[in-house]
Design an enzyme around this catalytic site. Structure first.
Site, PDB file in Angstrom:
ATOM      1  N   PHE A  68       3.693 -17.109 107.715  1.00 45.03           N
ATOM      2  CA  PHE A  68       4.024 -17.605 106.914  1.00 45.03           C
ATOM      3  C   PHE A  68       2.749 -17.711 105.813  1.00 45.03           C
ATOM      4  O   PHE A  68       3.066 -17.304 104.963  1.00 45.03           O
ATOM      5  CB  PHE A  68       3.910 -19.045 107.724  1.00 45.03           C
ATOM      6  CG  PHE A  68       4.836 -20.099 106.174  1.00 45.03           C
ATOM      7  CD1 PHE A  68       6.182 -20.045 105.477  1.00 45.03           C
ATOM      8  CD2 PHE A  68       3.759 -20.663 105.112  1.00 45.03           C
ATOM      9  CE1 PHE A  68       6.648 -20.763 104.369  1.00 45.03           C
ATOM     10  CE2 PHE A  68       3.709 -21.748 104.094  1.00 45.03           C
ATOM     11  CZ  PHE A  68       4.770 -21.139 103.816  1.00 45.03           C
ATOM     12  N   ASP A  69       1.922 -17.619 106.539  1.00 43.82           N
ATOM     13  CA  ASP A  69       0.349 -18.188 105.929  1.00 43.82           C
ATOM     14  C   ASP A  69       0.314 -16.732 104.960  1.00 43.82           C
ATOM     15  O   ASP A  69      -0.063 -16.350 103.522  1.00 43.82           O
ATOM     16  CB  ASP A  69      -0.610 -18.310 106.533  1.00 43.82           C
ATOM     17  CG  ASP A  69      -0.331 -19.824 107.072  1.00 43.82           C
ATOM     18  OD1 ASP A  69       0.512 -20.101 108.060  1.00 43.82           O
ATOM     19  OD2 ASP A  69      -1.792 -20.446 106.915  1.00 43.82           O
ATOM     20  N   THR A  70       0.630 -15.263 105.608  1.00 47.83           N
ATOM     21  CA  THR A  70       0.117 -14.303 104.986  1.00 47.83           C
ATOM     22  C   THR A  70       0.959 -13.902 104.178  1.00 47.83           C
ATOM     23  O   THR A  70       0.689 -13.445 102.566  1.00 47.83           O
ATOM     24  CB  THR A  70       0.073 -13.368 106.609  1.00 47.83           C
ATOM     25  OG1 THR A  70      -1.179 -13.693 107.223  1.00 47.83           O
ATOM     26  CG2 THR A  70      -0.406 -11.657 105.603  1.00 47.83           C
TER      27      THR A  70
ATOM     28  N   TYR B 276      -2.649 -28.075 103.731  1.00 44.69           N
ATOM     29  CA  TYR B 276      -2.531 -28.339 105.067  1.00 44.69           C
ATOM     30  C   TYR B 276      -3.853 -27.951 106.216  1.00 44.69           C
ATOM     31  O   TYR B 276      -4.883 -27.008 105.700  1.00 44.69           O
ATOM     32  CB  TYR B 276      -1.068 -28.154 106.221  1.00 44.69           C
ATOM     33  CG  TYR B 276      -1.643 -25.850 106.349  1.00 44.69           C
ATOM     34  CD1 TYR B 276      -1.484 -26.156 107.584  1.00 44.69           C
ATOM     35  CD2 TYR B 276      -1.467 -24.773 105.306  1.00 44.69           C
ATOM     36  CE1 TYR B 276      -2.401 -24.811 108.208  1.00 44.69           C
ATOM     37  CE2 TYR B 276      -1.581 -23.886 106.442  1.00 44.69           C
ATOM     38  CZ  TYR B 276      -2.131 -23.314 107.402  1.00 44.69           C
ATOM     39  OH  TYR B 276      -2.219 -22.110 108.123  1.00 44.69           O
TER      40      TYR B 276
END
Length: 437
Positions: free
Chosen positions: A221-223, A129
């Site tokens: 969310f990424d972390t 993404y």
């Protein structure tokens, strides 16, 4: 296309049905011409919210770059986070005009929710993404996904904090980014350098295991994904990127920072109490070269020695503490015997789980009984050495007694490890992990 139409299929090797570990990483085969390929190798998600102006030039530029430079079949997925402007119309038009572009509409906001939806429904073996502003130079895209295609890594992230990265952004964002990553390193022991860069990729079979564990649906969310992946022992590849800040970004820094700190607390607490089933991802893929049975090299010997030494140090400290407590109420011989017995039981239990990887209750009583026998053998060896010294020397000096005790204890420790490995916890537990879990 709606979220209801997105479904994730089983893994190629059926490992989802088995419920076991992840499959072996393999180099993905080079596919045919992207125009003639039904299943892409790479699926790039572009999450958007009210991006009617930037969406079209972003997708056109990304599509042109991939068509010109990417050697595999690809797809671009526009994930609309409940936009209220003309973003849906722009995205639908792009999907109808360009081959390899699709549009997914979500009725709720949240970048994490958008990525979870499109990644869970994608059939591409590599998922990525990037932010719609394309702040990251697209020349880093192929280096980002190449380690995943080759089977070398499990996840890949772009890093703006690498020494070789070239970044243009204001001091406020620079401070917030570095402070946030410093918090991650100090509180969650994160080893990756840049959790917030909107430029990441993951292998699909890894995403299928990790996504159900990630609770956040927004910017954290990424972390959370990266922390869980790192704690599970997955391999994260970092790519230095050239990055130019978007002055028109709609990200609310203060609000996002507060939500991120809440996420750090939640994940840290879950990791501390062992609430996350990361063991299903531990030792990923089964392709760790240390697990291979090599002629003349005992399986896992180095790691077992390290575990045995760590357990030995901790059990010794436990013995000394317990002896000191018991000595307050009973004599030295009774305190010593009680402390030795309890610490020996604790030592066997710790070595059973940590050193030799035996889990479950099966055989626990037998292992404890055998462990006490091993302990008794070591006790006889040390006591016998002192008795032999007394018989030979009559009244040996204190230094001589210490030297004999140290030598006897070293010999007893080596003997204890060998007996635990060969008799109490035989090597079969190392070669057949399914038998001990």
């Amino acid at each position: 296309m709606t979220t209801d139409s997105l479904r994730s299929g089983p893994l190629a090797d059926g490992s989802r049905e088995r419920g076991g570990g992840l499959p072996l990483r393999e180099h993905l085969p080079a596919g045919p011409d992207p125009a003639a390929c039904g299943v892409p190798v790479l699926d790039v998600a572009v999450p958007v919210f009210n991006e009617e102006e930037d969406l079209r030039p972003c997708v056109l530029r990304l599509h042109e770059h991939l068509s010109r430079t990417f050697p595999y079949a690809f797809r671009i997925t526009v994930a609309d986070n409940a936009s209220t402007d003309s973003t849906p119309a722009v995205a639908a038009a792009l999907a109808s005009e360009l081959r390899g572009v699709r549009y997914v509409r979500l009725e709720e906001k949240g970048r994490g929710r958008a990525l979870r939806t499109v990644w869970s429904g994608s059939d591409a073996p590599v998922l990525a993404y990037m932010d719609v502003d394309l702040s990251t130079d697209l020349n880093a895209l192929l280096p980002l996904v190449a380690p995943l295609i080759s089977g070398h890594s499990d996840l890949a992230i772009g890093s703006r904090l690498s020494r070789s990265s070239r970044v243009v952004r204001g001091p406020r964002r620079e401070f917030v980014s570095r402070a946030y990553n410093l918090i991650l390193r100090s509180s969650l022991a994160a080893g990756f350098s840049d959790a917030q860069c909107g430029f990441k990729a993951i292998r699909r079979e890894v995403a299928e295991r990790l996504l159900p564990m990630v609770e956040d649906s927004g910017w954290f969310f990424d972390t959370e994904l990266l922390v869980l992946a790192e704690r599970a022992g997955l391999r994260i590849h970092e790519v230095p990127v050239d990055w130019v800040d978007d002055p028109d970004s709609t990200v609310r820094i203060v609000r996002t920072a507060v939500e991120d700190l809440k996420g750090v607390w939640r994940v840290g607490r879950a990791l501390a109490v062992g609430a996350l089933p990361l063991d299903r991802l531990a030792r990923p893929f089964g392709d760790d070269p240390r697990d291979r049975a090599l002629a003349g090299v005992p399986c896992g010997l180095a790691r077992q020695l390290v575990g045995f030494c760590v357990v030995g140090v901790l059990s010794t400290l436990f013995y000394l503490l317990l002896y000191s407590l018991l000595r307050l109420g009973i004599g030295p011989q009774a305190a010593n015997g009680g402390a030795l017995l309890v610490s020996a039981v604790a030592n066997t239990a710790a070595n059973r789980r940590l050193t030799f990887g035996v889990r479950g209750r099966a055989g626990a009583v037998r292992h404890q009984a055998q462990g006490l026998v091993v302990f008794a053998i070591g006790l006889v060896l040390t006591s016998g050495s002192l008795a032999a010294l007394g018989a030979a020397s009559g009244s040996p000096s204190h230094g001589t007694e210490l030297a004999v005790l140290i030598t006897a204890n070293l010999a007893a420790t080596v003997l204890r490890f060998l007996l635990l490995r060969a008799w109490v916890f035989p090597a079969r537990a190392c070669h057949d992990p399914e038998d001990v879990r």
